[in-house]
Motif scaffolding. Structure first.
Motif, PDB file in Angstrom:
ATOM      1  N   ALA A  52       0.860  -1.196   0.000  1.00 50.08           N
ATOM      2  CA  ALA A  52       0.000   0.000   0.000  1.00 50.08           C
ATOM      3  C   ALA A  52       0.887   1.233   0.000  1.00 50.08           C
ATOM      4  CB  ALA A  52      -0.920  -0.031   1.216  1.00 50.08           C
ATOM      5  N   ALA A  53       0.285   2.388   0.216  1.00 47.68           N
ATOM      6  CA  ALA A  53       1.044   3.639   0.202  1.00 47.68           C
ATOM      7  C   ALA A  53       2.117   3.679   1.281  1.00 47.68           C
ATOM      8  CB  ALA A  53       0.098   4.829   0.357  1.00 47.68           C
ATOM      9  N   SER A  54       2.022   2.799   2.270  1.00 48.89           N
ATOM     10  CA  SER A  54       3.085   2.705   3.282  1.00 48.89           C
ATOM     11  C   SER A  54       4.430   2.392   2.632  1.00 48.89           C
ATOM     12  CB  SER A  54       2.740   1.632   4.315  1.00 48.89           C
ATOM     13  OG  SER A  54       2.471   0.391   3.687  1.00 48.89           O
ATOM     14  N   HIS A  55       4.396   1.771   1.451  1.00 45.48           N
ATOM     15  CA  HIS A  55       5.633   1.463   0.722  1.00 45.48           C
ATOM     16  C   HIS A  55       6.403   2.747   0.411  1.00 45.48           C
ATOM     17  CE1 HIS A  55       8.260  -0.587  -2.161  1.00 45.48           C
ATOM     18  NE2 HIS A  55       8.013   0.403  -3.014  1.00 45.48           N
ATOM     19  N   THR A  56       5.706   3.772  -0.050  1.00 44.76           N
ATOM     20  CA  THR A  56       6.376   5.028  -0.359  1.00 44.76           C
ATOM     21  C   THR A  56       6.667   5.836   0.905  1.00 44.76           C
ATOM     22  OG1 THR A  56       4.190   5.957  -0.870  1.00 44.76           O
ATOM     23  CG2 THR A  56       5.529   5.226  -2.720  1.00 44.76           C
ATOM     24  N   ILE A  57       5.832   5.685   1.927  1.00 44.57           N
ATOM     25  CA  ILE A  57       6.087   6.359   3.206  1.00 44.57           C
ATOM     26  C   ILE A  57       7.395   5.861   3.813  1.00 44.57           C
ATOM     27  CG2 ILE A  57       5.300   6.564   5.603  1.00 44.57           C
ATOM     28  CD1 ILE A  57       2.432   6.545   4.546  1.00 44.57           C
ATOM     29  N   PHE A 204      -5.319  12.701   2.217  1.00 44.99           N
ATOM     30  CA  PHE A 204      -4.417  11.649   2.679  1.00 44.99           C
ATOM     31  C   PHE A 204      -5.140  10.325   2.476  1.00 44.99           C
ATOM     32  CE2 PHE A 204      -1.992   8.845   5.287  1.00 44.99           C
ATOM     33  CZ  PHE A 204      -0.728   9.411   5.419  1.00 44.99           C
ATOM     34  N   ASP A 205      -4.764   9.616   1.441  1.00 45.98           N
ATOM     35  CA  ASP A 205      -5.399   8.326   1.191  1.00 45.98           C
ATOM     36  C   ASP A 205      -4.331   7.290   0.885  1.00 45.98           C
ATOM     37  OD1 ASP A 205      -4.595   9.066  -1.317  1.00 45.98           O
ATOM     38  OD2 ASP A 205      -6.604   9.281  -2.142  1.00 45.98           O
ATOM     39  N   THR A 206      -4.747   6.089   0.588  1.00 49.90           N
ATOM     40  CA  THR A 206      -3.799   5.019   0.301  1.00 49.90           C
ATOM     41  C   THR A 206      -4.267   4.220  -0.894  1.00 49.90           C
ATOM     42  OG1 THR A 206      -2.561   3.147   1.252  1.00 49.90           O
ATOM     43  CG2 THR A 206      -4.892   3.318   1.833  1.00 49.90           C
ATOM     44  N   TRP A 207      -3.310   3.643  -1.595  1.00 53.99           N
ATOM     45  CA  TRP A 207      -3.604   2.718  -2.684  1.00 53.99           C
ATOM     46  C   TRP A 207      -3.152   1.326  -2.254  1.00 53.99           C
ATOM     47  CZ3 TRP A 207       0.981   0.477  -3.641  1.00 53.99           C
ATOM     48  CH2 TRP A 207       2.144   1.229  -3.422  1.00 53.99           C
ATOM     49  N   PHE A 208      -3.698   0.322  -2.880  1.00 48.38           N
ATOM     50  CA  PHE A 208      -3.279  -1.063  -2.667  1.00 48.38           C
ATOM     51  C   PHE A 208      -2.953  -1.662  -4.039  1.00 48.38           C
ATOM     52  CE2 PHE A 208      -5.842  -0.015   0.953  1.00 48.38           C
ATOM     53  CZ  PHE A 208      -5.245  -0.672   2.016  1.00 48.38           C
ATOM     54  N   GLY A 209      -1.796  -2.287  -4.158  1.00 46.96           N
ATOM     55  CA  GLY A 209      -1.440  -2.817  -5.465  1.00 46.96           C
ATOM     56  C   GLY A 209      -0.273  -3.777  -5.436  1.00 46.96           C
ATOM     57  N   LEU A 210       0.029  -4.311  -6.603  1.00 45.90           N
ATOM     58  CA  LEU A 210       1.090  -5.299  -6.788  1.00 45.90           C
ATOM     59  C   LEU A 210       2.320  -4.651  -7.413  1.00 45.90           C
ATOM     60  CD1 LEU A 210      -1.051  -8.229  -8.224  1.00 45.90           C
ATOM     61  CD2 LEU A 210       0.271  -8.327  -6.096  1.00 45.90           C
ATOM     62  N   LEU A 211       3.481  -4.945  -6.827  1.00 44.44           N
ATOM     63  CA  LEU A 211       4.764  -4.513  -7.367  1.00 44.44           C
ATOM     64  C   LEU A 211       5.599  -5.750  -7.698  1.00 44.44           C
ATOM     65  CD1 LEU A 211       5.760  -1.692  -4.831  1.00 44.44           C
ATOM     66  CD2 LEU A 211       4.449  -1.467  -6.943  1.00 44.44           C
ATOM     67  N   ALA A 212       6.499  -5.597  -8.654  1.00 44.48           N
ATOM     68  CA  ALA A 212       7.409  -6.666  -9.046  1.00 44.48           C
ATOM     69  C   ALA A 212       8.837  -6.145  -8.975  1.00 44.48           C
ATOM     70  CB  ALA A 212       7.091  -7.132 -10.469  1.00 44.48           C
ATOM     71  N   PRO A 213       9.827  -7.049  -8.896  1.00 43.26           N
ATOM     72  CA  PRO A 213      11.218  -6.590  -9.000  1.00 43.26           C
ATOM     73  C   PRO A 213      11.402  -5.769 -10.280  1.00 43.26           C
ATOM     74  CG  PRO A 213      11.148  -8.884  -8.317  1.00 43.26           C
ATOM     75  CD  PRO A 213       9.740  -8.503  -8.678  1.00 43.26           C
ATOM     76  N   ALA A 214      12.229  -4.742 -10.212  1.00 45.66           N
ATOM     77  CA  ALA A 214      12.332  -3.758 -11.294  1.00 45.66           C
ATOM     78  C   ALA A 214      12.670  -4.370 -12.655  1.00 45.66           C
ATOM     79  CB  ALA A 214      13.373  -2.709 -10.925  1.00 45.66           C
ATOM     80  N   ALA A 215      13.453  -5.437 -12.677  1.00 45.13           N
ATOM     81  CA  ALA A 215      13.904  -6.012 -13.946  1.00 45.13           C
ATOM     82  C   ALA A 215      12.911  -6.991 -14.569  1.00 45.13           C
ATOM     83  CB  ALA A 215      15.256  -6.703 -13.751  1.00 45.13           C
ATOM     84  N   THR A 216      11.729  -7.121 -13.984  1.00 46.94           N
ATOM     85  CA  THR A 216      10.727  -8.035 -14.529  1.00 46.94           C
ATOM     86  C   THR A 216      10.365  -7.624 -15.958  1.00 46.94           C
ATOM     87  OG1 THR A 216       9.815  -8.368 -12.304  1.00 46.94           O
ATOM     88  CG2 THR A 216       8.444  -9.041 -14.165  1.00 46.94           C
TER      89      THR A 216
END
Length: 279
Positions: A52-57, A204-216
């Motif tokens: 979620a947005a905690s990743h960027t926080i 102030f809100d949050t998103w939820f999503g999927l991330l992958a390693p950068a080289a994917t």
């Protein structure tokens, strides 16, 4: 909450031929332990991070991280977005955000707010509100959101910014003053946003999503993005997300990458305003 949202769609995501999805909860250190695992995983689309947005926080909150929250990840797909609720204990003499801010300015340091801890979304969102409005609020960090909410419901504390939990709209011991998102919620159409009811521009809100390693490879990212975007349009998934006070959001991988960068920049400012730091 991240784990609950993840499980709202991963069963269906794993129904494609030859596909299975396993949700592994790697808790600890504000989610940075599990994030570090994915950052170093093989870039083959088999290991993804649901966050979620905690990743960027965390990129601004933690003094040192074993990964870069932007450079080490590729945005795959967003599932939805959600805001938070500003709640006051019923003895607080305010029925609107404007009245709350007026009272707080007239009584600096008299109101306090509970949070799930230093650097949590509940802390940063309220510190951001205080910084934007110029009011002096006392921070009371607790060990978790349940304990923090109970302090406000019981009247031992004054304010909290809480995720989801629409049941508090019917709790007579508290007063729901506003929403942190820029738009009203479908589940609470009569509750105004903080921005429209006393503090213009606050969000102030949050998103939820999927991330992958950068080289994917981009073709793998595009395939998963298409599968998730199809799922979040399904009525069953929309219903499950609504129970978590989430509104589905469909973005391309490039648009998600742009959201990550802009959210990182905004959260860096919010963290600076709060003064929070984790060594």
């Amino acid at each position: 909450m991240i784990d609950l949202v993840a499980r709202s769609f991963t069963t269906e995501l794993g129904t494609a031929p030859g596909t299975s999805v396993i949700v592994e909860n790697r808790a600890g250190a504000g989610g940075t332990i599990g994030t570090a695992v994915v950052a170093k995983a093989a870039p083959d689309g088999q290991t993804l991070l649901f966050t979620a947005a905690s990743h960027t926080i965390n990129g601004s909150l933690y003094a040192k991280l074993p990964y870069d929250p932007i450079r080490d990840f590729a945005g795959v797909a967003v599932v939805g977005t959600s805001g938070y609720m500003l709640i006051a204990s019923s003895p607080v003499p305010a029925r609107t955000v404007a009245e709350l801010l007026a009272y707080a300015k007239a009584n600096p340091g008299k109101l306090n707010y509970t949070t799930a801890g230093i650097g949590s979304a509940s802390h940063l969102s309220m510190a951001y509100l205080a910084g934007m409005s110029g009011v002096d609020l006392v921070h009371v960090p607790m060990k978790g959101m349940g304990e923090a909410a109970n302090e406000v419901v019981s009247g031992r504390s004054h304010l909290i910014i809480f995720a989801g939990g629409t049941q508090y709209a019917r709790e007579p011991r508290v007063r729901l003053l506003g929403l942190t998102s820029l738009k009203r919620w479908k589940s609470l159409p009569d509750v105004p946003t903080i921005s429209e009811s006393g503090l213009p521009g606050y969000e102030f809100d949050t998103w939820f999503g999927l991330l992958a390693p950068a080289a994917t490879p981009r073709n793998i990212v595009a395939r998963i993005n298409a599968e998730v975007n199809t799922l979040v349009k399904e009525p069953l998934i929309i219903e499950r997300l609504a129970k978590q006070s989430l509104e589905p959001l469909v973005l391309s991988p490039d648009a998600f990458d742009q959201l990550l960068r802009s959210n990182f920049e905004k959260m860096a400012k919010v963290v600076a305003i709060s003064g929070a730091k984790v060594e």
